[in-house]
Write a protein that holds these residues in place. Structure first.
Motif, short mmCIF file in Angstrom:
data_model
loop_
_atom_site.label_atom_id
_atom_site.label_comp_id
_atom_site.label_asym_id
_atom_site.label_seq_id
_atom_site.Cartn_x
_atom_site.Cartn_y
_atom_site.Cartn_z
N PHE A 9 22.29 -33.34 -1.22
CA PHE A 9 23.67 -33.06 -0.87
C PHE A 9 24.35 -32.20 -1.94
CE2 PHE A 9 28.22 -34.19 -0.74
CZ PHE A 9 28.50 -33.73 0.53
N ALA A 10 24.10 -32.51 -3.20
CA ALA A 10 24.67 -31.75 -4.31
C ALA A 10 24.15 -30.31 -4.30
CB ALA A 10 24.35 -32.42 -5.63
N ALA A 11 22.87 -30.12 -4.01
CA ALA A 11 22.30 -28.78 -3.95
C ALA A 11 22.93 -27.96 -2.81
CB ALA A 11 20.79 -28.85 -3.78
N LEU A 12 23.10 -28.61 -1.65
CA LEU A 12 23.74 -27.93 -0.52
C LEU A 12 25.18 -27.57 -0.84
CD1 LEU A 12 22.34 -29.95 2.49
CD2 LEU A 12 21.76 -27.62 1.84
N LEU A 13 25.89 -28.47 -1.48
CA LEU A 13 27.27 -28.20 -1.85
C LEU A 13 27.36 -27.07 -2.87
CD1 LEU A 13 30.12 -29.16 -1.27
CD2 LEU A 13 29.89 -30.78 -3.14
N ASN A 14 26.43 -27.06 -3.80
CA ASN A 14 26.39 -26.00 -4.80
C ASN A 14 26.12 -24.64 -4.14
OD1 ASN A 14 26.36 -24.77 -7.34
ND2 ASN A 14 24.17 -25.12 -7.57
N MET A 15 25.18 -24.63 -3.18
CA MET A 15 24.87 -23.40 -2.47
C MET A 15 26.08 -22.93 -1.66
SD MET A 15 21.23 -22.75 -0.48
CE MET A 15 21.37 -24.30 0.34
N TRP A 16 26.75 -23.87 -1.02
CA TRP A 16 27.92 -23.56 -0.21
C TRP A 16 29.03 -22.94 -1.06
CZ3 TRP A 16 29.04 -23.15 4.79
CH2 TRP A 16 30.38 -23.13 5.18
N SER A 17 29.23 -23.47 -2.25
CA SER A 17 30.31 -22.96 -3.11
C SER A 17 30.03 -21.55 -3.60
CB SER A 17 30.53 -23.90 -4.29
OG SER A 17 29.41 -23.90 -5.14
N LYS A 18 28.77 -21.13 -3.60
CA LYS A 18 28.41 -19.78 -4.04
C LYS A 18 28.53 -18.73 -2.94
CE LYS A 18 25.26 -21.31 -7.65
NZ LYS A 18 23.87 -21.33 -8.13
N LEU A 19 28.70 -19.18 -1.70
CA LEU A 19 28.82 -18.24 -0.58
C LEU A 19 30.20 -17.58 -0.57
CD1 LEU A 19 27.21 -20.29 2.32
CD2 LEU A 19 26.20 -18.34 1.13
N SER A 20 30.24 -16.37 -0.02
CA SER A 20 31.53 -15.70 0.14
C SER A 20 32.28 -16.34 1.31
CB SER A 20 31.32 -14.21 0.41
OG SER A 20 30.73 -14.02 1.69
N GLU A 21 33.57 -16.13 1.34
CA GLU A 21 34.38 -16.69 2.44
C GLU A 21 33.93 -16.13 3.79
OE1 GLU A 21 36.64 -19.15 2.41
OE2 GLU A 21 36.04 -19.38 0.32
#
Length: 57
Positions: A9-21
């Protein structure tokens, strides 16, 4: 077990936060479209089934 799940879950959240809007919006739209189609088909199927039951009673 919970550690692995939390790590995922933390890895997915980290990946999500790096995506552009823009990318986030595309992903959200794709998910919403997929579920909309799924629920529309499910609803239509249930309406067809309930309609046929009324005719046979």
């Amino acid at each position: 077990m919970w550690d692995k799940l939390f790590s995922l879950f933390a890895a997915l959240l980290n990946m999500w936060s790096k995506l552009s809007e823009e990318d986030k919006q595309k992903i959200i739209s794709a998910i919403v479209d997929t579920f909309t189609d799924f629920f529309r088909k499910q609803y239509q199927s249930s309406q067809e089934n309930s309609g046929s039951e009324e005719k046979t009673v």
